[in-house]
Design a protein around this motif. Structure first.
Motif, short mmCIF file in Angstrom:
data_model
loop_
_atom_site.label_atom_id
_atom_site.label_comp_id
_atom_site.label_asym_id
_atom_site.label_seq_id
_atom_site.Cartn_x
_atom_site.Cartn_y
_atom_site.Cartn_z
N ARG A 37 0.83 -1.19 0.00
CA ARG A 37 0.00 0.00 0.00
C ARG A 37 0.87 1.24 0.00
O ARG A 37 2.01 1.21 0.44
N GLN A 38 0.29 2.30 -0.51
CA GLN A 38 0.99 3.58 -0.53
C GLN A 38 0.00 4.68 -0.19
O GLN A 38 -0.99 4.90 -0.90
N ALA A 39 0.27 5.34 0.91
CA ALA A 39 -0.55 6.47 1.35
C ALA A 39 0.02 7.76 0.76
O ALA A 39 1.20 7.81 0.43
N ARG A 44 5.81 3.41 -0.48
CA ARG A 44 5.07 2.16 -0.56
C ARG A 44 5.58 1.20 0.50
O ARG A 44 6.79 1.10 0.74
N ALA A 91 -5.10 4.24 1.86
CA ALA A 91 -3.99 4.15 0.91
C ALA A 91 -4.50 3.54 -0.38
O ALA A 91 -5.63 3.03 -0.44
N TYR A 93 -3.97 0.37 -2.53
CA TYR A 93 -3.47 -0.98 -2.28
C TYR A 93 -3.16 -1.65 -3.62
O TYR A 93 -3.98 -1.62 -4.55
N GLN A 117 -8.16 1.93 -4.41
CA GLN A 117 -8.15 2.92 -3.34
C GLN A 117 -8.98 2.43 -2.15
O GLN A 117 -10.14 2.02 -2.31
#
Length: 122
Positions: A37-39, A44, A91, A93, A117
């Motif tokens: 995941r990356q917020a 990441r 985040a 995903y 998302q």
């Protein structure tokens, strides 16, 4: 391998979502699979991963006891069941597949889905 992630959405804190990642192409059952995941504004990070055999499963500390990864080789699909969601789980995903290598390292993964998302409101 082509990966298609789905299942994201908007949920209130404490709620649940199940992400799915359907694969096509090469032999799915021989690949390690993972969710990253990356917020916004953050790097990441790996969330969870499972080896090709299913014998080893990894969860990052922040999701232990809340998230469950599962693979269904007959359906060429990997799932991420996310329970008791928190705002900090918000985040994009991504699912990923690797023919081998270190389970937790993103550079080991050759194939990536397009991202889905997940937004958790407080």
């Amino acid at each position: 391998v082509q990966l298609q992630a789905s299942g994201g959405g908007l949920v209130q804190a404490g709620g649940s979502l199940r992400l799915s990642c359907a694969a096509s192409g090469r032999t799915f059952s021989s690949y390690n699979l993972a969710w990253f995941r990356q917020a916004p504004g953050k790097e990441r990070e790996i969330v969870s991963a499972v080896t090709w055999s299913g014998g080893t499963i990894y969860y990052t500390d922040s999701v232990k006891g809340r998230f469950t990864i599962a693979r269904d080789n007959a359906k060429n699909t990997v799932y991420l069941q996310m329970n008791r969601l928190k705002p900090e789980d918000t985040a994009v995903y991504y699912c990923a597949a690797a023919p081998g290598g270190k389970l937790r390292i993103d550079i080991a993964y050759d194939y990536w889905g397009q991202g889905t998302q997940v937004t958790v409101s407080s």
